[in-house]
Design a protein around this motif. Structure first.
Motif, PDB file in Angstrom:
ATOM      1  N   PRO A 137       0.824  -1.212   0.000  1.00 46.08           N
ATOM      2  CA  PRO A 137       0.000   0.000   0.000  1.00 46.08           C
ATOM      3  C   PRO A 137       0.855   1.258   0.000  1.00 46.08           C
ATOM      4  O   PRO A 137       1.778   1.394   0.803  1.00 46.08           O
ATOM      5  N   ALA A 138       0.547   2.155  -0.903  1.00 41.90           N
ATOM      6  CA  ALA A 138       1.344   3.366  -1.090  1.00 41.90           C
ATOM      7  C   ALA A 138       0.459   4.439  -1.710  1.00 41.90           C
ATOM      8  O   ALA A 138      -0.675   4.180  -2.123  1.00 41.90           O
ATOM      9  N   ALA A 139       0.978   5.658  -1.773  1.00 38.80           N
ATOM     10  CA  ALA A 139       0.254   6.780  -2.375  1.00 38.80           C
ATOM     11  C   ALA A 139       1.260   7.746  -2.961  1.00 38.80           C
ATOM     12  O   ALA A 139       2.406   7.828  -2.500  1.00 38.80           O
ATOM     13  N   LEU A 140       0.844   8.478  -3.982  1.00 41.21           N
ATOM     14  CA  LEU A 140       1.699   9.526  -4.529  1.00 41.21           C
ATOM     15  C   LEU A 140       1.969  10.558  -3.448  1.00 41.21           C
ATOM     16  O   LEU A 140       1.116  10.835  -2.593  1.00 41.21           O
ATOM     17  N   THR A 141       3.143  11.161  -3.487  1.00 48.06           N
ATOM     18  CA  THR A 141       3.511  12.158  -2.485  1.00 48.06           C
ATOM     19  C   THR A 141       4.303  13.284  -3.127  1.00 48.06           C
ATOM     20  O   THR A 141       4.715  13.189  -4.290  1.00 48.06           O
ATOM     21  N   GLY A 142       4.528  14.363  -2.378  1.00 51.03           N
ATOM     22  CA  GLY A 142       5.344  15.480  -2.864  1.00 51.03           C
ATOM     23  C   GLY A 142       4.826  16.031  -4.173  1.00 51.03           C
ATOM     24  O   GLY A 142       3.619  16.165  -4.389  1.00 51.03           O
ATOM     25  N   ARG A 143       5.736  16.343  -5.077  1.00 53.51           N
ATOM     26  CA  ARG A 143       5.338  16.944  -6.347  1.00 53.51           C
ATOM     27  C   ARG A 143       4.430  16.034  -7.164  1.00 53.51           C
ATOM     28  O   ARG A 143       3.574  16.504  -7.914  1.00 53.51           O
ATOM     29  N   SER A 144       4.622  14.737  -7.032  1.00 51.41           N
ATOM     30  CA  SER A 144       3.803  13.804  -7.805  1.00 51.41           C
ATOM     31  C   SER A 144       2.345  13.823  -7.370  1.00 51.41           C
ATOM     32  O   SER A 144       1.471  13.357  -8.104  1.00 51.41           O
ATOM     33  N   ALA A 145       2.063  14.347  -6.174  1.00 53.66           N
ATOM     34  CA  ALA A 145       0.688  14.401  -5.668  1.00 53.66           C
ATOM     35  C   ALA A 145       0.025  15.749  -5.917  1.00 53.66           C
ATOM     36  O   ALA A 145      -1.141  15.936  -5.561  1.00 53.66           O
ATOM     37  N   PRO A 194       4.021   3.934   4.783  1.00 55.54           N
ATOM     38  CA  PRO A 194       4.117   4.191   6.222  1.00 55.54           C
ATOM     39  C   PRO A 194       5.552   4.047   6.728  1.00 55.54           C
ATOM     40  O   PRO A 194       6.344   3.269   6.184  1.00 55.54           O
ATOM     41  N   MET A 195       5.864   4.774   7.785  1.00 57.67           N
ATOM     42  CA  MET A 195       7.199   4.744   8.369  1.00 57.67           C
ATOM     43  C   MET A 195       7.583   3.332   8.809  1.00 57.67           C
ATOM     44  O   MET A 195       8.772   2.973   8.825  1.00 57.67           O
ATOM     45  N   ILE A 201      10.831   7.121  -6.482  1.00 52.09           N
ATOM     46  CA  ILE A 201      11.410   7.521  -5.199  1.00 52.09           C
ATOM     47  C   ILE A 201      10.416   7.145  -4.116  1.00 52.09           C
ATOM     48  O   ILE A 201       9.242   7.545  -4.169  1.00 52.09           O
ATOM     49  N   VAL A 202      10.849   6.366  -3.145  1.00 48.80           N
ATOM     50  CA  VAL A 202       9.981   5.939  -2.047  1.00 48.80           C
ATOM     51  C   VAL A 202      10.349   6.746  -0.805  1.00 48.80           C
ATOM     52  O   VAL A 202      11.513   6.791  -0.401  1.00 48.80           O
ATOM     53  N   ARG A 203       9.345   7.392  -0.221  1.00 51.01           N
ATOM     54  CA  ARG A 203       9.557   8.171   0.995  1.00 51.01           C
ATOM     55  C   ARG A 203       8.724   7.557   2.124  1.00 51.01           C
ATOM     56  O   ARG A 203       7.523   7.318   1.944  1.00 51.01           O
ATOM     57  N   ARG A 204       9.376   7.298   3.235  1.00 52.32           N
ATOM     58  CA  ARG A 204       8.671   6.771   4.406  1.00 52.32           C
ATOM     59  C   ARG A 204       8.130   7.954   5.203  1.00 52.32           C
ATOM     60  O   ARG A 204       8.878   8.850   5.572  1.00 52.32           O
ATOM     61  N   ARG A 212      -3.346   9.440  -3.411  1.00 53.77           N
ATOM     62  CA  ARG A 212      -2.280  10.428  -3.240  1.00 53.77           C
ATOM     63  C   ARG A 212      -2.394  11.130  -1.897  1.00 53.77           C
ATOM     64  O   ARG A 212      -3.460  11.170  -1.290  1.00 53.77           O
ATOM     65  N   GLN A 213      -1.292  11.683  -1.487  1.00 51.00           N
ATOM     66  CA  GLN A 213      -1.240  12.478  -0.268  1.00 51.00           C
ATOM     67  C   GLN A 213      -2.175  13.678  -0.410  1.00 51.00           C
ATOM     68  O   GLN A 213      -2.366  14.213  -1.508  1.00 51.00           O
ATOM     69  N   LEU A 214      -2.793  14.113   0.682  1.00 48.13           N
ATOM     70  CA  LEU A 214      -3.627  15.301   0.651  1.00 48.13           C
ATOM     71  C   LEU A 214      -2.807  16.475   0.096  1.00 48.13           C
ATOM     72  O   LEU A 214      -1.627  16.619   0.410  1.00 48.13           O
ATOM     73  N   VAL A 215      -3.444  17.301  -0.721  1.00 49.62           N
ATOM     74  CA  VAL A 215      -2.701  18.298  -1.498  1.00 49.62           C
ATOM     75  C   VAL A 215      -1.909  19.262  -0.613  1.00 49.62           C
ATOM     76  O   VAL A 215      -0.751  19.565  -0.904  1.00 49.62           O
ATOM     77  N   ALA A 216      -2.504  19.749   0.462  1.00 47.36           N
ATOM     78  CA  ALA A 216      -1.783  20.699   1.327  1.00 47.36           C
ATOM     79  C   ALA A 216      -0.554  20.043   1.940  1.00 47.36           C
ATOM     80  O   ALA A 216       0.521  20.659   2.026  1.00 47.36           O
ATOM     81  N   GLU A 217      -0.686  18.788   2.356  1.00 42.14           N
ATOM     82  CA  GLU A 217       0.442  18.055   2.924  1.00 42.14           C
ATOM     83  C   GLU A 217       1.526  17.851   1.858  1.00 42.14           C
ATOM     84  O   GLU A 217       2.726  18.010   2.122  1.00 42.14           O
ATOM     85  N   ALA A 218       1.097  17.471   0.650  1.00 41.47           N
ATOM     86  CA  ALA A 218       2.047  17.243  -0.443  1.00 41.47           C
ATOM     87  C   ALA A 218       2.785  18.530  -0.796  1.00 41.47           C
ATOM     88  O   ALA A 218       3.989  18.516  -1.080  1.00 41.47           O
ATOM     89  N   ALA A 219       2.062  19.651  -0.773  1.00 40.38           N
ATOM     90  CA  ALA A 219       2.679  20.934  -1.119  1.00 40.38           C
ATOM     91  C   ALA A 219       3.763  21.316  -0.116  1.00 40.38           C
ATOM     92  O   ALA A 219       4.835  21.806  -0.506  1.00 40.38           O
ATOM     93  N   ILE A 220       3.500  21.082   1.165  1.00 42.37           N
ATOM     94  CA  ILE A 220       4.500  21.398   2.188  1.00 42.37           C
ATOM     95  C   ILE A 220       5.728  20.519   2.001  1.00 42.37           C
ATOM     96  O   ILE A 220       6.875  20.991   2.058  1.00 42.37           O
TER      97      ILE A 220
END
Length: 309
Positions: free
Chosen positions: A67-75, A90-91, A102-105, A121-129
């Motif tokens: 289980p995974a989700a897009l994160t950062g710029r990809s989200a 998850p961590m 790129i996998v980020r924990r 994908r990660q929630l947009v505000a979280e991904a933006a930060i």
């Protein structure tokens, strides 16, 4: 079922999903041999032999690390078309990143994923930060955040709230300053630098930012308005990339503002803000004084440096 999954996942499917559809290993080998599916990552396939689209690469990355989700710029709403796909897990998990991923924990995983998105994908505000924290420099970080606010993908307040959860984030103080500037109305790198290096640094009055108006039936949005002193400052960050028609429209709006609202407009460039902010502040101060401003211009560290040369 297969058709639905094909539509939702853009033609990408994992070995696990194929097995859920009752395909056996020999069936999967046959599909690959007949070129009905092609492996993108080990255990993840696409239903053609050409180059996968960004969306297919994104689905493949998420399924390969599931289980995974897009994160950062990809989200983000407008992810970069090129470069690796960023996913988060998850961590508690350790996942080997497939090629081009790129996998980020993330400690902030459960509750911060939009599972209804395709792909998740990660929630947009979280991904933006997260994306801003990993930007190459402050201008890139600000541009990224400003684009999201200006396009109305996010409110500046949502970004402030997301940052408030990140007590240990690298460059957290700097990101808070960027968000404070966004909240104040600066929506581009040039606007932020004018706010910081010209207006605040020299004690000029605080202008109103992004003021919406309608003059002669045309809707306009002015960069910085000092209405009490009859002055508008427009920041021409794209002056060298616009045609004659756009410049004519700009000057027509300036003329309308002067004739209808009694507002004098000056246009400031990157060079005037970044290259010579102190001289620019002096001139803006003189224009404001003509409109009735009685404040006193103050020196900044850059003014002192110039006097010492």
């Amino acid at each position: 079922m297969e058709r639905l999954r094909d539509e939702i996942q853009g033609g990408v499917i994992s070995r696990k999903q194929l097995r859920e559809l009752h395909a056996q290993d020999h069936d999967i080998r046959r599909l690959v041999r007949n070129r009905e599916i092609t492996a993108i990552h080990p255990g993840v396939y696409v239903n053609h032999t050409g180059n996968p689209t960004w969306g297919q690469r994104a689905w493949a990355a998420v399924l390969a690390c599931w289980p995974a989700a897009l994160t950062g710029r990809s989200a983000l709403p407008k992810p970069p078309e090129r470069g690796p796909i960023e996913v988060m897990v998850p961590m508690s998990r350790t996942v080997r990143a497939p090629c081009g991923v790129i996998v980020r924990r993330r400690a902030r995983f459960d509750g911060y994923v939009d599972w209804a998105a395709y792909p998740p994908r990660q929630l947009v505000a979280e991904a933006a930060i997260d994306a801003a924290a990993e930007a190459a420099d402050v201008n890139e970080a600000f541009s990224m955040l400003a684009d999201l606010v200006q396009s109305k993908a996010l409110r500046a307040g949502a970004l402030v709230e997301a940052l408030g959860h990140r007590r240990r984030l690298r460059d957290r103080r700097l990101l808070r300053e960027l968000l404070d500037d966004l909240t104040a109305g600066a929506c581009s790198v040039l606007e932020r630098e004018y706010l910081r290096r010209v207006e605040r640094a020299h004690g000029l009055p605080t202008g109103e930012r992004q003021v919406a108006d309608s003059v002669a039936g045309v809707s306009v949005e002015r960069d910085v308005t000092y209405a009490a002193y009859g002055l508008v400052v427009e920041l021409d960050g794209r002056a060298f990339h616009r045609g004659a028609a756009s410049r004519d429209a700009d000057h027509a709006r300036d003329l309308d503002a002067a004739a209808v609202r009694g507002l004098r407009t000056v246009r400031i460039t990157y060079g005037q803000v970044l290259g010579d902010p102190c001289r620019t502040a002096v001139r803006i101060g003189e224009l404001l004084a003509r409109g009735g401003w009685s404040g006193e211009l103050r020196s900044c560290p850059e003014c002192s440096e110039q006097r010492g040369r």
